[in-house]
Design an enzyme around this catalytic site. Structure first.
Site, PDB file in Angstrom:
ATOM      1  N   ARG A  47       0.828  -1.210   0.000  1.00 37.10           N
ATOM      2  CA  ARG A  47       0.000   0.000   0.000  1.00 37.10           C
ATOM      3  C   ARG A  47       0.864   1.264   0.000  1.00 37.10           C
ATOM      4  O   ARG A  47       2.079   1.190   0.135  1.00 37.10           O
ATOM      5  CB  ARG A  47      -0.927  -0.002   1.224  1.00 37.10           C
ATOM      6  CG  ARG A  47      -0.115  -0.205   2.510  1.00 37.10           C
ATOM      7  CD  ARG A  47      -0.689   0.448   3.706  1.00 37.10           C
ATOM      8  NE  ARG A  47      -0.669   1.881   3.595  1.00 37.10           N
ATOM      9  CZ  ARG A  47       0.413   2.632   3.811  1.00 37.10           C
ATOM     10  NH1 ARG A  47       1.585   2.101   4.117  1.00 37.10           N
ATOM     11  NH2 ARG A  47       0.347   3.943   3.700  1.00 37.10           N
ATOM     12  N   GLY A  48       0.162   2.431  -0.121  1.00 34.98           N
ATOM     13  CA  GLY A  48       0.867   3.713  -0.189  1.00 34.98           C
ATOM     14  C   GLY A  48       1.132   4.035  -1.658  1.00 34.98           C
ATOM     15  O   GLY A  48       1.599   3.175  -2.408  1.00 34.98           O
ATOM     16  N   ALA A  49       0.819   5.252  -2.074  1.00 32.90           N
ATOM     17  CA  ALA A  49       0.779   5.559  -3.509  1.00 32.90           C
ATOM     18  C   ALA A  49       2.070   5.200  -4.275  1.00 32.90           C
ATOM     19  O   ALA A  49       2.013   4.478  -5.282  1.00 32.90           O
ATOM     20  CB  ALA A  49       0.409   7.025  -3.706  1.00 32.90           C
ATOM     21  N   ARG A  88      -6.645  -0.839  -7.158  1.00 34.46           N
ATOM     22  CA  ARG A  88      -7.118   0.262  -6.300  1.00 34.46           C
ATOM     23  C   ARG A  88      -7.275   1.490  -7.196  1.00 34.46           C
ATOM     24  O   ARG A  88      -6.381   1.787  -8.000  1.00 34.46           O
ATOM     25  CB  ARG A  88      -6.134   0.545  -5.150  1.00 34.46           C
ATOM     26  CG  ARG A  88      -6.103  -0.594  -4.118  1.00 34.46           C
ATOM     27  CD  ARG A  88      -5.362  -0.196  -2.866  1.00 34.46           C
ATOM     28  NE  ARG A  88      -6.151   0.631  -1.975  1.00 34.46           N
ATOM     29  CZ  ARG A  88      -5.639   1.289  -0.929  1.00 34.46           C
ATOM     30  NH1 ARG A  88      -4.340   1.242  -0.682  1.00 34.46           N
ATOM     31  NH2 ARG A  88      -6.410   2.009  -0.142  1.00 34.46           N
ATOM     32  N   GLN A 192      -3.191   2.718   9.776  1.00 27.09           N
ATOM     33  CA  GLN A 192      -1.852   2.833   9.190  1.00 27.09           C
ATOM     34  C   GLN A 192      -0.955   3.768  10.015  1.00 27.09           C
ATOM     35  O   GLN A 192       0.259   3.597  10.047  1.00 27.09           O
ATOM     36  CB  GLN A 192      -1.935   3.354   7.739  1.00 27.09           C
ATOM     37  CG  GLN A 192      -2.553   2.376   6.759  1.00 27.09           C
ATOM     38  CD  GLN A 192      -4.037   2.593   6.597  1.00 27.09           C
ATOM     39  OE1 GLN A 192      -4.731   2.926   7.562  1.00 27.09           O
ATOM     40  NE2 GLN A 192      -4.547   2.396   5.394  1.00 27.09           N
ATOM     41  N   ASP A 233      -2.622  10.574  -2.590  1.00 25.27           N
ATOM     42  CA  ASP A 233      -2.764   9.513  -3.587  1.00 25.27           C
ATOM     43  C   ASP A 233      -2.969  10.075  -4.984  1.00 25.27           C
ATOM     44  O   ASP A 233      -2.740   9.387  -5.988  1.00 25.27           O
ATOM     45  CB  ASP A 233      -3.917   8.582  -3.217  1.00 25.27           C
ATOM     46  CG  ASP A 233      -3.460   7.622  -2.131  1.00 25.27           C
ATOM     47  OD1 ASP A 233      -3.264   8.085  -0.988  1.00 25.27           O
ATOM     48  OD2 ASP A 233      -3.239   6.445  -2.439  1.00 25.27           O
ATOM     49  N   ASN A 243      -6.356  12.290  -0.387  1.00 22.96           N
ATOM     50  CA  ASN A 243      -5.494  11.557   0.555  1.00 22.96           C
ATOM     51  C   ASN A 243      -6.378  10.812   1.557  1.00 22.96           C
ATOM     52  O   ASN A 243      -7.605  10.950   1.552  1.00 22.96           O
ATOM     53  CB  ASN A 243      -4.521  12.508   1.266  1.00 22.96           C
ATOM     54  CG  ASN A 243      -3.455  11.752   2.038  1.00 22.96           C
ATOM     55  OD1 ASN A 243      -2.845  10.819   1.501  1.00 22.96           O
ATOM     56  ND2 ASN A 243      -3.213  12.112   3.282  1.00 22.96           N
TER      57      ASN A 243
HETATM   58  O1  MRU Z   1      -4.944   3.212   1.930  1.00 21.81           O
HETATM   59  P1  MRU Z   1      -3.474   3.498   1.945  1.00 21.81           P
HETATM   60  O2  MRU Z   1      -2.805   3.048   3.192  1.00 21.81           O
HETATM   61  O3  MRU Z   1      -2.778   3.006   0.695  1.00 21.81           O
HETATM   62  O4  MRU Z   1      -3.411   5.080   1.927  1.00 21.81           O
HETATM   63  C1  MRU Z   1      -2.169   5.704   1.880  1.00 21.81           C
HETATM   64  C2  MRU Z   1      -2.260   7.165   2.011  1.00 21.81           C
HETATM   65  O5  MRU Z   1      -3.313   7.745   2.121  1.00 21.81           O
HETATM   66  C3  MRU Z   1      -0.992   7.928   1.932  1.00 21.81           C
HETATM   67  O6  MRU Z   1      -1.116   9.151   2.594  1.00 21.81           O
HETATM   68  C4  MRU Z   1      -0.696   8.228   0.460  1.00 21.81           C
HETATM   69  O7  MRU Z   1      -0.713   7.042  -0.305  1.00 21.81           O
HETATM   70  C5  MRU Z   1       0.595   8.881   0.296  1.00 21.81           C
HETATM   71  S1  MRU Z   1       1.915   7.738   0.531  1.00 21.81           S
HETATM   72  C6  MRU Z   1       3.268   8.648   0.314  1.00 21.81           C
END
Ligand code: MRU
Length: 333
Positions: A47-49, A88, A192, A233, A243
């Site tokens: 996970r995470g963009a 996603r 998270q 994201d 986000n």
């Molecule tokens: O659902 P997630 O855990 O993938 O969401 C992640 C976020 O919202 C982060 O803030 C975003 O991806 C930025 S990561 C540098």
């Protein structure tokens, strides 16, 4: 103790740290099929963009290998690659990097793998530059003194490779000796912030306090933070920011309190094709993530994984290339 790689390509397979197991267990997933990758992405094990972008890139290399082994035709390969891109919807990095690497398929497996690995290298390098530029912005915007920085979700190496985006900025402020402590939102419903950001900050020896999501705007109103720093994201062409849900309330509070609200992203998170926040698809996740274990059986949820912060509440967006004034500091262009 040395940590396993967050995400890597080993002997034609993807290895990934299982982010659903942290912080209790350090478990590495071995991903050998498109099905397994899609499962890892949808369950948020990966996970995470920026990491989603890197995983999507490696996923194309994986699909090419699996397709060869199983005799897929071009149409089947294209379908499997689309499944990865669609796993996603909100993080534009996933779709973008899948399509960058998929464009190399006609050149063969070696070219695809090289293109995928380049995405990982670029992500780590970008986060280093974002971190430094973001820290310099905060030094100038907040003046002297050691900063108390409020953040949301997880934006460190687990989400980005390298230092991270928002958490990378925080790390750079810490290394400059200019950090007091970090206020970390727990980040409901999948925690998270509590599970991953507190773990990363602990590993780095950075002082932090965990807050309930609902407390964030109030804590800001009481003057307990000097700045809010988050990742994203997707950033739309007009500067609206998608986000993790809960970000919008922090931005409202930061604007009212007159403290900087900084968004740290790689350029690949800016989506010029999305004119504004309304055109960004917002993932809605299963009810059970919110209802279990507390709500009565049968309770329905409204489980938006992300929200939109309008550009007018953003002080600046920092990338590896530039500092873009947000609506509070100028015009996003
Ligand atoms: O659902 P997630 O855990 O993938 O969401 C992640 C976020 O919202 C982060 O803030 C975003 O991806 C930025 S990561 C540098």
């Amino acid at each position: 103790m040395s940590q396993p790689d967050v995400l890597a390509w080993r002997d034609g397979q993807i290895t990934a740290l299982d982010q659903t197991a942290l912080p209790r267990r350090i478990r590495t997933l071995r991903i050998t099929t498109v099905d397994q990758l899609v499962q890892a992405i949808t369950t948020l094990a990966v996970r995470g963009a920026p990491v989603l972008g890197a995983a999507g890139a490696l996923g194309v290399a994986l699909a090419v290998r699996q397709g060869r082994a199983e005799g897929w035709d071009d149409a089947r390969l294209a379908k499997e690659v689309s499944r990865i891109a669609d796993a996603r919807p909100t993080a534009v990095n996933l779709r973008r990097e899948v399509s960058v690497v998929a464009a190399r398929i006609p050149e063969g497996a070696a070219a695809v793998e090289a293109a995928a690995l380049a995405v990982l290298d670029l992500a780590a390098e970008a986060s280093r530059r974002i971190s430094k530029r973001g820290a310099a912005y905060l030094a100038q915007a907040c003046g002297g003194g050691r900063l108390r920085i409020h953040t949301h979700c997880n934006t460190g190496s687990l989400a980005c490779l390298g230092w991270g985006t928002a958490l990378g900025v925080i790390r750079a402020v810490h290394e400059a000796g200019a950090l007091s402590h970090v206020i970390v939102d727990e980040t409901r419903p999948l925690l998270q912030g509590a599970r991953l950001t507190c773990w990363e900050l602990g590993q780095l020896g950075i002082e932090h306090r965990l807050a309930c999501d609902g407390a964030g705007p109030f804590l800001i109103s009481r003057g307990l933070a000097d700045a809010v720093v988050v990742g994203a994201d997707r950033v739309a062409a007009n500067g609206d920011v998608a986000n993790k849900v809960g970000t919008y309330g922090l931005a409202l509070a930061a604007s009212r309190a007159g403290i900087p609200f900084l968004v740290a992203v790689p350029e690949s998170t800016i989506d010029e094709a999305a004119p504004d926040g309304r055109s960004i698809p917002l993932e809605q996740r299963p009810d059970e993530e919110v209802t279990v274990p507390a709500a009565p059986p049968g309770t329905k949820a409204l489980n938006f994984a992300f929200d939109i912060t309008p550009a007018e509440l953003v002080s600046a967006v920092v990338t590896e290339e530039r500092l873009i004034p947000g609506g509070r500091g100028g015009s996003f262009s």
